[in-house]
Design an enzyme around this catalytic site. Structure first.
Site, PDB file in Angstrom:
ATOM      1  N   ARG A  49     -25.596  28.251  52.842  1.00 50.18           N
ATOM      2  CA  ARG A  49     -26.010  27.627  54.098  1.00 50.18           C
ATOM      3  C   ARG A  49     -25.968  28.669  55.192  1.00 50.18           C
ATOM      4  NH1 ARG A  49     -22.034  29.231  56.429  1.00 50.18           N
ATOM      5  NH2 ARG A  49     -22.708  28.065  58.247  1.00 50.18           N
ATOM      6  N   GLY A  50     -26.538  28.312  56.339  1.00 54.17           N
ATOM      7  CA  GLY A  50     -26.723  29.281  57.410  1.00 54.17           C
ATOM      8  C   GLY A  50     -28.144  29.811  57.327  1.00 54.17           C
ATOM      9  N   ALA A  51     -28.879  29.765  58.446  1.00 53.65           N
ATOM     10  CA  ALA A  51     -30.304  30.082  58.414  1.00 53.65           C
ATOM     11  C   ALA A  51     -30.627  31.444  57.790  1.00 53.65           C
ATOM     12  CB  ALA A  51     -30.891  29.978  59.824  1.00 53.65           C
ATOM     13  N   ARG A  88     -34.711  22.104  53.113  1.00 56.87           N
ATOM     14  CA  ARG A  88     -34.099  21.885  54.412  1.00 56.87           C
ATOM     15  C   ARG A  88     -35.153  22.185  55.478  1.00 56.87           C
ATOM     16  NH1 ARG A  88     -28.068  23.541  55.350  1.00 56.87           N
ATOM     17  NH2 ARG A  88     -28.337  21.700  56.663  1.00 56.87           N
ATOM     18  N   GLN A 194     -17.439  23.195  58.523  1.00 55.39           N
ATOM     19  CA  GLN A 194     -17.750  24.627  58.385  1.00 55.39           C
ATOM     20  C   GLN A 194     -16.894  25.486  59.304  1.00 55.39           C
ATOM     21  OE1 GLN A 194     -20.073  22.163  58.811  1.00 55.39           O
ATOM     22  NE2 GLN A 194     -22.062  22.747  57.959  1.00 55.39           N
ATOM     23  N   ASP A 235     -30.182  27.915  64.252  1.00 58.59           N
ATOM     24  CA  ASP A 235     -31.041  27.753  63.083  1.00 58.59           C
ATOM     25  C   ASP A 235     -32.509  27.916  63.448  1.00 58.59           C
ATOM     26  OD1 ASP A 235     -29.470  26.533  60.512  1.00 58.59           O
ATOM     27  OD2 ASP A 235     -28.442  26.107  62.392  1.00 58.59           O
ATOM     28  N   ASN A 246     -29.470  24.028  66.675  1.00 59.18           N
ATOM     29  CA  ASN A 246     -28.285  24.496  65.953  1.00 59.18           C
ATOM     30  C   ASN A 246     -27.503  23.288  65.444  1.00 59.18           C
ATOM     31  OD1 ASN A 246     -26.671  26.769  65.069  1.00 59.18           O
ATOM     32  ND2 ASN A 246     -25.136  26.140  66.569  1.00 59.18           N
ATOM     33  N   LYS A 247     -26.402  23.545  64.778  1.00 67.70           N
ATOM     34  CA  LYS A 247     -25.567  22.508  64.184  1.00 67.70           C
ATOM     35  C   LYS A 247     -25.293  21.376  65.168  1.00 67.70           C
ATOM     36  CE  LYS A 247     -22.597  20.532  61.417  1.00 67.70           C
ATOM     37  NZ  LYS A 247     -23.019  19.863  60.170  1.00 67.70           N
TER      38      LYS A 247
END
Length: 348
Positions: A49-51, A88, A194, A235, A246-247
């Site tokens: 995970r993480g762009a 995603r 996270q 992201d 973002n998140k």
């Protein structure tokens, strides 16, 4: 295992290995992927995970699609492209990686070169480039953090969200490595934690002091003057308008930071920039409600409860103090000047 040795992903002997981030910080285990379908599943299930990390994993997913006989190779690549894009929908790096690799494959076929070799060489090159890009972001952002600062970050925008070094955590890390005495506040980041699991894990290995808080404590700490600045990742950054995706929870932090006069910085590579779309054109991922209703394998709500589980939110430019990139630090209304770099960009 030292953090500098802990790669988020690597390629070895025809397979892609992904650090299973669902198991951190308790276990360090790699998942082996031998097909693009396995890579797609790993992305969707948040093994990776993480762009930026998703982008690089996607590069290697396309490599795996080209593996094997030449028969139906073009068709396999198109199928892989659609499968990977469906995993995603919000992080722009994934889509860039797919389109870029389709272009590399097309050029190789036109030149009658080995498609698999061309794709693998490109994926390897871009994976290494990701680390260098993040180090530049760190260097450019470190100057924004005064000595003695208490920095709040959010979710995980560290080495685990990239191939290495990190974006927002990279800025914190660069400030720390320059000799500044800083400490970090880490919101836990529900529902996947996270922050508590991954960012705290990285900071611990880096030797940077930190304290974990519940997400709903952040505004209170800002109101007391306990937060010097906030640095988050992204992201997707919408260059036309300056919005930051973002998140989920980033928007709440930005609103609180604006109210209490706390600088709010975003650290992101150019490959996370979208130069075409506005906020109304971006699909915000909505994940399974089970992530909200369950914790550590246990149901935490009455059976039959419903929930909402948006994975990302959109922060307007008026709440963003500056955006830190590998090309320098920019205000949200000046991001389209970076488009000249995007035409030559070669990263996921």
């Amino acid at each position: 295992m030292a953090l500098r040795e802990l790669r988020t992903l690597y390629w070895r002997n025809g397979s892609l290995y992904l650090l299973d981030q669902r198991l951190l910080p308790w276990r360090e285990r790699y998942v082996r992927c031998t097909s693009y379908k396995q890579v797609a599943r790993a992305i969707k299930e948040m093994v990776v995970r993480g762009a930026p990390a998703i982008g690089v994993a996607t590069l290697y997913g396309m490599v795996l699609a080209a593996k094997g006989t030449k028969a139906r190779r073009s068709e396999r690549l198109r199928e892989a492209a659609e499968t990977l894009k469906s995993t995603r929908p919000t992080a722009v790096n994934l889509f860039w990686a797919v389109d870029h690799m389709l272009g590399v494959a097309e050029n190789a076929m036109r030149a009658k070169k080995d498609v698999f070799k061309a794709l693998l060489e490109e994926a390897d090159r871009l994976a290494e480039q990701d680390i260098e890009t993040n180090k530049k972001i760190g260097e450019n952002g470190a100057g924004l953090i005064p000595d003695g600062s208490v920095v709040m970050t959010y979710c995980n925008a560290g080495g685990l969200a990239t191939v290495g070094y990190g974006t927002a955590v990279g800025v914190i890390r660069a400030a720390h490595e320059s000799g500044k005495k800083i400490s970090v506040i880490v919101p836990e980041t529900r529902p996947k934690l996270q922050g508590a699991r991954l960012t705290a894990f990285e900071l611990s290995k880096l030797g940077i002091p930190y304290k974990i808080i519940t997400d709903n404590m952040a505004a209170m700490l800002m109101s007391r003057g306990d937060v010097s600045c906030i640095v988050v990742g992204a992201d997707r950054v919408l260059a036309k308008t300056g919005h930051v995706i973002n998140k989920i929870g980033t928007l709440s932090l930005a609103i609180s930071a604006k109210f209490f006069g706390v600088p709010f910085y975003v650290a992101a590579p150019l490959t996370s920039f979208d130069f075409k779309r506005g906020p109304e054109e971006v699909k915000i991922e909505e994940r399974s409600i089970e992530e909200v209703l369950n914790f550590a394998g246990k149901i935490i709500a009455p059976r039959g409860s419903d929930a909402i589980n948006l994975a990302f939110d959109i922060t307007p430019p008026a709440l963003v103090s500056a955006i830190i990139t590998e090309h320098g630090v920019y205000e949200p209304d000046g991001l389209m000047t970076l488009e000249r770099y995007s035409r030559a960009v070669s990263g996921p």
